[in-house]
Design an enzyme around this catalytic site. Structure first.
Site, PDB file in Angstrom:
ATOM      1  N   GLY A 104       0.936  -0.979  -0.332  1.00 17.95           N
ATOM      2  CA  GLY A 104      -0.454  -0.472  -0.125  1.00 17.95           C
ATOM      3  C   GLY A 104       0.762   1.164  -0.521  1.00 17.95           C
ATOM      4  NE  ARG A 142      -2.310  -4.641  -0.451  1.00 16.00           N
ATOM      5  CZ  ARG A 142      -2.026  -4.046   0.026  1.00 16.00           C
ATOM      6  NH1 ARG A 142      -0.420  -4.011   0.645  1.00 16.00           N
ATOM      7  NH2 ARG A 142      -2.474  -3.433   1.037  1.00 16.00           N
ATOM      8  CG  ASP A 180       3.453  -6.406   7.933  1.00 19.05           C
ATOM      9  OD1 ASP A 180       2.817  -5.849   6.257  1.00 19.05           O
ATOM     10  OD2 ASP A 180       2.415  -7.064   8.744  1.00 19.05           O
ATOM     11  CB  THR A 201       2.980   0.309   6.404  1.00 17.95           C
ATOM     12  OG1 THR A 201       1.607   0.785   6.813  1.00 17.95           O
ATOM     13  CG2 THR A 201       3.472   0.397   7.734  1.00 17.95           C
ATOM     14  CG  ASP A 248      -1.498  -0.670   8.123  1.00  9.93           C
ATOM     15  OD1 ASP A 248      -2.632   0.848   8.141  1.00  9.93           O
ATOM     16  OD2 ASP A 248      -1.432  -1.566   7.691  1.00  9.93           O
ATOM     17  CG  ASP A 288       1.207  -3.045  10.228  1.00  6.59           C
ATOM     18  OD1 ASP A 288       2.205  -2.397   9.769  1.00  6.59           O
ATOM     19  OD2 ASP A 288       0.193  -3.654   9.649  1.00  6.59           O
ATOM     20  NE  ARG A 315      -2.718  -5.090   5.906  1.00  6.18           N
ATOM     21  CZ  ARG A 315      -3.266  -5.135   4.508  1.00  6.18           C
ATOM     22  NH1 ARG A 315      -4.106  -6.594   4.039  1.00  6.18           N
ATOM     23  NH2 ARG A 315      -2.792  -4.448   3.404  1.00  6.18           N
TER      24      ARG A 315
HETATM   25  O1  F6P Z   1      -1.751  -1.584   4.886  1.00  2.87           O
HETATM   26  C1  F6P Z   1      -1.790  -0.430   4.470  1.00  2.87           C
HETATM   27  C2  F6P Z   1      -3.554  -0.311   3.968  1.00  2.87           C
HETATM   28  O2  F6P Z   1      -3.798   1.005   3.902  1.00  2.87           O
HETATM   29  C3  F6P Z   1      -4.528  -1.126   4.937  1.00  2.87           C
HETATM   30  O3  F6P Z   1      -4.756  -0.051   6.363  1.00  2.87           O
HETATM   31  C4  F6P Z   1      -5.685  -1.232   4.296  1.00  2.87           C
HETATM   32  O4  F6P Z   1      -6.002  -2.797   5.995  1.00  2.87           O
HETATM   33  C5  F6P Z   1      -5.199  -2.245   3.552  1.00  2.87           C
HETATM   34  O5  F6P Z   1      -3.581  -1.296   3.049  1.00  2.87           O
HETATM   35  C6  F6P Z   1      -5.865  -1.368   2.553  1.00  2.87           C
HETATM   36  O6  F6P Z   1      -4.883  -2.252   1.281  1.00  2.87           O
HETATM   37  P1  F6P Z   1      -5.327  -2.199  -0.749  1.00  2.87           P
HETATM   38  O7  F6P Z   1      -5.256  -0.843  -0.918  1.00  2.87           O
HETATM   39  O8  F6P Z   1      -4.906  -3.139  -1.227  1.00  2.87           O
HETATM   40  O9  F6P Z   1      -7.586  -1.969  -0.845  1.00  2.87           O
END
Ligand code: F6P
Length: 324
Positions: free
Chosen positions: A16, A77, A108, A130, A132, A134, A176
């Site tokens: 992300g 991803r 991560d 990130t 998050d 985390d 997340r």
């Molecule tokens: O890891 C960053 C994040 O924004 C999380 O908070 C969220 O769960 C996820 O990515 C969303 O991912 P995507 O943009 O692939 O839907």
């Protein structure tokens, strides 16, 4: 006398996106330029490695991006990078491209990819980014501050209308499986309640709290819900059904991931980018740049990739204490 071979580094952003990634790319490329290292931008994360979507970038190419959200290298991803076969293929490609090191900017999942590459003989430098926050290896991840500012701004706007209508507002923030972003958003947004996945709470006790707040004369009730808890709409409907108090849910979603990075994010991104390249110059191998006890330092990539960051019970308790 034969000219000394110039080192070559690849740089990519993965997972992300996070505000501040561009500032990190700029810092990597400019520091590399300073030390006579050639930089190659790998587009769309690990996907770009497999697709051969790679281009040399120099100091002028990263001009005017320090304040821009998103990532000029784009990101993804990458499912292929989660397989052993894919990781081997990626390491092969890096060798064919004769890249002496790869700077990987991401969360991560990106770090796990970096660790796999390092085990296959690639020199990696990983930078945590990130929203998050985390990752246990570091006290800070690029993007967190901007996301908190963006969400907090949304929360206080919602609070105005919530107060005018004497409603209950449920605001869902990202994160997340982690409640860290929600806790900080709740603290700085003055939320009455913060719901996080690490500490599940029954809907009935949330409803009781809303009722109690109303009895204390509060005109609004602001509930921040972490993505890992979810079901914000359901919660709002349930509050309305049981208490007869109007309730509305707002899911902030990707709104929190864009926008101009704050000075704090630009500062960390800039120092981390510099530290990563300086590590390459100093012949460090397979490290992560982490922020610990007020310092940006290099940590072994294996150590940096192991643990998930726990939420902070102290900050979580604070949300309760301050929500009277
Ligand atoms: O890891 C960053 C994040 O924004 C999380 O908070 C969220 O769960 C996820 O990515 C969303 O991912 P995507 O943009 O692939 O839907």
């Amino acid at each position: 006398m034969a000219e000394q071979k110039k080192l070559k580094l690849g740089v990519l952003t993965s997972g992300g996106d996070a505000p501040g990634m561009n500032a990190a790319i700029r810092s990597v490329v400019r520091t590399a330029h300073h030390y006579g290292i050639r930089s190659y931008g790998i587009k769309t994360g690990y996907e770009g490695l497999f697709a051969g979507d790679i281009e040399e970038i120099d100091h002028a190419d990263v001009s005017g991006i320090i304040h821009r959200g998103g990532t000029i290298l784009r990101t993804a991803r990458c499912a292929q990078m989660m397989t052993e076969e894919g990781q081997k293929k990626a390491a092969e490609i890096i060798k064919i491209l004769r890249l002496d090191a790869i700077v990987i900017i991401g969360g991560d999942g990106s770090f796990r990819g970096a660790l796999a590459l390092s085990k296959l003989g690639v020199n990696v430098m990983a930078i945590p980014a990130t929203i998050d926050l985390d990752m246990d290896c570091t006290d800070y991840t690029i993007g967190f501050d901007t996301a908190v500012n963006t969400a907090a701004d949304a929360i206080i706007r919602i609070r105005d209308t919530s107060s005018s209508h004497e409603r209950c507002s449920v605001v869902e923030v990202m994160g997340r499986n982690s409640g860290r972003l929600a806790i900080m958003c709740g603290l700085v947004g003055g939320a009455e309640e913060v719901l996080i996945p690490e500490n599940p709470v029954d809907t009935s006790s949330v409803i009781e709290q809303v009722l109690h707040n109303r009895s204390q004369g509060k005109h609004h009730n602001l509930i921040v819900v972490a993505e890992g808890v979810g079901n914000s709409n359901k919660l709002a409907k349930e509050i309305e059904r049981v208490l007869g108090i109007e309730a509305r849910a707002t899911v902030l979603g990707h709104f929190q991931r864009g926008g101009t990075p704050t000075a704090r994010d630009r500062m960390h991104a800039t120092i981390m980018g510099y530290t990563a390249v300086k590590g390459i110059v100093d012949d460090e191998k397979s490290k992560a740049v982490v922020y610990r006890h007020g310092k940006h330092v290099l940590l072994d990539i294996e150590e940096a990739t192991t643990a998930k960051k726990e939420y902070s019970p102290r900050l979580y308790d604070m949300t309760k204490i301050l929500a009277i």
